[in-house]
Design an enzyme around this catalytic site. Structure first.
Site, PDB file in Angstrom:
ATOM      1  N   ASN A 182       0.749  -1.231  -0.018  1.00 30.60           N
ATOM      2  CA  ASN A 182      -0.019  -0.183  -0.072  1.00 30.60           C
ATOM      3  C   ASN A 182       0.728   1.395  -0.026  1.00 30.60           C
ATOM      4  OD1 ASN A 182      -2.326  -1.303  -0.065  1.00 30.60           O
ATOM      5  ND2 ASN A 182      -2.753  -1.373   1.991  1.00 30.60           N
ATOM      6  N   THR A 186      10.448 -18.073 -31.039  1.00 30.31           N
ATOM      7  CA  THR A 186       8.868 -17.932 -30.600  1.00 30.31           C
ATOM      8  C   THR A 186       8.061 -18.424 -31.770  1.00 30.31           C
ATOM      9  OG1 THR A 186       9.644 -16.344 -28.916  1.00 30.31           O
ATOM     10  CG2 THR A 186       7.165 -16.664 -29.372  1.00 30.31           C
ATOM     11  N   LYS A 188       5.298 -18.155 -34.537  1.00 25.55           N
ATOM     12  CA  LYS A 188       4.345 -16.645 -34.726  1.00 25.55           C
ATOM     13  C   LYS A 188       3.483 -17.350 -35.937  1.00 25.55           C
ATOM     14  CE  LYS A 188       6.648 -13.598 -32.244  1.00 25.55           C
ATOM     15  NZ  LYS A 188       6.144 -13.032 -31.017  1.00 25.55           N
ATOM     16  N   LYS A 237       9.186 -22.003 -28.884  1.00 18.87           N
ATOM     17  CA  LYS A 237       8.404 -21.393 -27.429  1.00 18.87           C
ATOM     18  C   LYS A 237       6.961 -21.146 -28.033  1.00 18.87           C
ATOM     19  CE  LYS A 237       8.482 -17.140 -24.943  1.00 18.87           C
ATOM     20  NZ  LYS A 237       7.326 -16.599 -25.531  1.00 18.87           N
ATOM     21  N   ASP A 271       4.206 -18.396 -27.410  1.00 21.74           N
ATOM     22  CA  ASP A 271       4.085 -17.052 -26.961  1.00 21.74           C
ATOM     23  C   ASP A 271       3.617 -16.921 -25.652  1.00 21.74           C
ATOM     24  OD1 ASP A 271       4.460 -14.240 -27.194  1.00 21.74           O
ATOM     25  OD2 ASP A 271       4.398 -14.716 -29.395  1.00 21.74           O
ATOM     26  N   HIS A 329       8.421 -16.194 -18.945  1.00 17.43           N
ATOM     27  CA  HIS A 329       8.414 -15.045 -19.438  1.00 17.43           C
ATOM     28  C   HIS A 329       7.813 -13.947 -18.532  1.00 17.43           C
ATOM     29  CE1 HIS A 329       6.746 -12.308 -22.477  1.00 17.43           C
ATOM     30  NE2 HIS A 329       7.217 -12.856 -23.365  1.00 17.43           N
ATOM     31  N   ARG A 330       8.014 -12.828 -18.811  1.00 18.75           N
ATOM     32  CA  ARG A 330       7.714 -11.463 -17.933  1.00 18.75           C
ATOM     33  C   ARG A 330       6.812 -10.711 -18.231  1.00 18.75           C
ATOM     34  NH1 ARG A 330      12.784  -7.298 -19.009  1.00 18.75           N
ATOM     35  NH2 ARG A 330      12.829  -7.537 -21.272  1.00 18.75           N
ATOM     36  N   SER A 376      15.272 -11.633 -26.354  1.00 21.25           N
ATOM     37  CA  SER A 376      14.102 -11.717 -27.347  1.00 21.25           C
ATOM     38  C   SER A 376      13.319 -10.716 -27.617  1.00 21.25           C
ATOM     39  CB  SER A 376      13.207 -13.027 -26.627  1.00 21.25           C
ATOM     40  OG  SER A 376      12.016 -13.205 -27.561  1.00 21.25           O
TER      41      SER A 376
END
EC number: 4.1.1.39
Length: 483
Positions: A123, A173, A175, A201, A203, A294-295, A379
């Site tokens: 908080n 990754t 696609k 990978k 996504d 993954h972030r 990446s």
């Protein structure tokens, strides 16, 4: 209530509001080896002294509240309170200060990033007396680090599992990130792995949508892994994203991945949450699975310079919570990332012991004791012309991941993978021969093109691609002068 307690609680008690700095600003305090130390970038509201702002942060993130309460007399505030022990101005900023706060270890549950963050970045970040607040760094003491399992396996164990040494690992990754059927998705995985990649990978937003349910994807990807392994003689993997709406569903997906015999699963650790991530990391260690992290959502938290939390803190938290890989920016690609700052938190992910170095944004010396390291993943908007810089910046203990830079090859997915593998091998060989990748990188790639038509085609396609935008979250101008 005993008479003794009544007397103790009432002595010296006076209701009302008092300045935080009277209790929580202690410049004479000498930090302990067991303290968790925090460096906050504080922007006080006009009229609020920096000492009061720093003390307010220490108070509101530990034992304090807005008024005096009689139950303060029932505990030992001197033992449990956070302390603002030092304040310094931020160079070039009139109203910003770095406030250093020490927290006693007993304030935090063992092995819980969730509890640690609930206090330190809770908080207090909405406190009205502060115009903005950012957590720049944390010092996690060995006494607290030892309560965490950390990464399921770590760098050396992963290399042994894959039987791959002496170079960065290479990934891609798949696609488009959304919309492929499971069978077509598996086909792309197979073509990339057969072409020479170590990993492909999911996504981050591929979970279990109507166009491709998770179980179907796992099955087709496992088939692609085994087929490519048989044809290349190399161990391959695909980051199967186990992220789900509940922890139970997440673990169910990880269990299925283990039953398929694949080497690695994946988790979106910020959107999934630290409790879920730690649970999955424990499962992965117990069952021999590597864990890719993954972030997604990190830039919501870490991109603004004066408010939020720097990624180096999120990286430290991930090393505690558990993950064998984590995305760490590229420096050279399409995503935000200052070079020196990125190298700083890359070291914090990989190394056992990292010295304080303000020129790279590291505010505290960090001793990870026996906690395994994490491979940084580069990446986002990278292609073959970036390979020399990536190899030089990140070194061998990294994963270089090309999505569009593989699948965008004009000849198809497998040739795209071949181009990246040839470029990587050329850079590693040149480096081992003593050549300077930073100076001779383009020449090294051009030489390799003579022996690889796939690489030559890739170089032609991406020769004009640049992402030349200034970094928003830069180090402070005179940080390199600070000891």
């Amino acid at each position: 209530m005993s008479p003794q307690t009544e007397t103790k609680a009432s002595v010296g008690f006076k209701a009302g509001v008092k300045e935080y700095k009277l209790t929580y600003y202690t410049p004479e305090y000498e930090t302990k080896d067991t303290d968790i130390l925090a460096a906050f970038r504080v922007t006080p509201q006009p009229g609020v002294p920096p000492e009061e702002a720093g003390a307010a942060v220490a108070a509101e993130s530990s034992t304090g509240t807005w008024t005096t309460v009689w139950t303060d007399g029932l505990t030992s505030l001197d033992r449990y309170k956070g302390r603002c022990y030092h304040i310094e101005p931020v160079p070039g900023e009139e109203s910003q200060f770095i406030a250093y706060v020490a927290y006693p270890l007993d304030l935090f549950e063992e092995g819980s990033v969730t509890n640690m963050f609930t206090s330190i970045v809770g908080n207090v970040f909405g406190f009205k007396a502060l115009a903005a607040l950012r957590l720049e760094d944390l010092r996690i003491p060995p006494a607290y680090t030892k309560t965490f399992q950390g990464p399921p396996h770590g760098i050396q164990v992963e290399r042994d599992k894959l039987n791959k040494y002496g170079r960065p690992l290479l990934g891609c990754t798949i696609k488009p990130k959304l919309g492929l059927s499971a069978k077509n998705y598996g086909r792309a995985v197979y073509e990339c792995l057969r072409g020479g990649l170590d990993f492909t990978k999911d996504d981050e937003n591929v979970n279990s949508q109507p166009f491709m349910r998770w179980r179907d994807r796992f099955l087709f990807c496992a088939e692609a892994i085994y087929k490519s392994q048989a044809e290349t003689g190399e161990i391959k993997g695909h980051y199967l994203n186990a992220t789900a709406g509940t922890c139970e569903e997440m673990i169910k997906r990880a269990v299925f991945a283990r039953e398929l015999g694949v080497p690695i699963v994946m988790h979106d650790y910020l959107t999934g949450g630290f409790t879920a991530n730690t649970s999955l990391a424990h499962y992965c260690r117990d069952n021999g699975l590597l864990l890719h992290i993954h972030r997604a959502m990190h830039a919501v938290i870490d991109r603004q310079k004066n408010h939020g939390m720097h990624f180096r803190v999120l990286a430290k938290a991930l090393r505690l919570s558990g993950g064998d890989h984590i995305h760490a920016g590229t420096v050279v690609g399409k995503l935000e990332g200052d070079r020196e700052s990125t190298l700083g938190f890359v070291d914090l992910l990989r190394d056992d012991y990292v010295e304080k170095d303000r020129s790279r944004g590291i505010f505290f010396t960090q001793d990870w004791v026996s906690l395994p390291g994490v491979l940084p993943v580069a990446s986002g908007g990278i292609h073959v012309w970036h390979m020399p810089a990536l190899t030089e910046i990140f070194g061998d203990d990294s994963v270089l991941q090309f999505g569009g830079g593989t699948l965008g090859h004009p000849w198809g997915n497998a040739p795209g993978a071949v181009a990246n593998r040839v470029a990587l091998e050329a850079c590693v060989q040149a480096r081992n021969e003593g050549r300077d990748l930073a100076v001779e990188g383009n020449e090294i790639i051009r030489e390799a093109c003579k022996w690889s038509p796939e690489l030559a085609a890739a170089c032609e396609v991406w020769k004009e691609i640049r992402f030349n935008f200034p970094t928003i979250d830069k180090l402070d101008p005179s940080a390199e002068k600070v000891a």
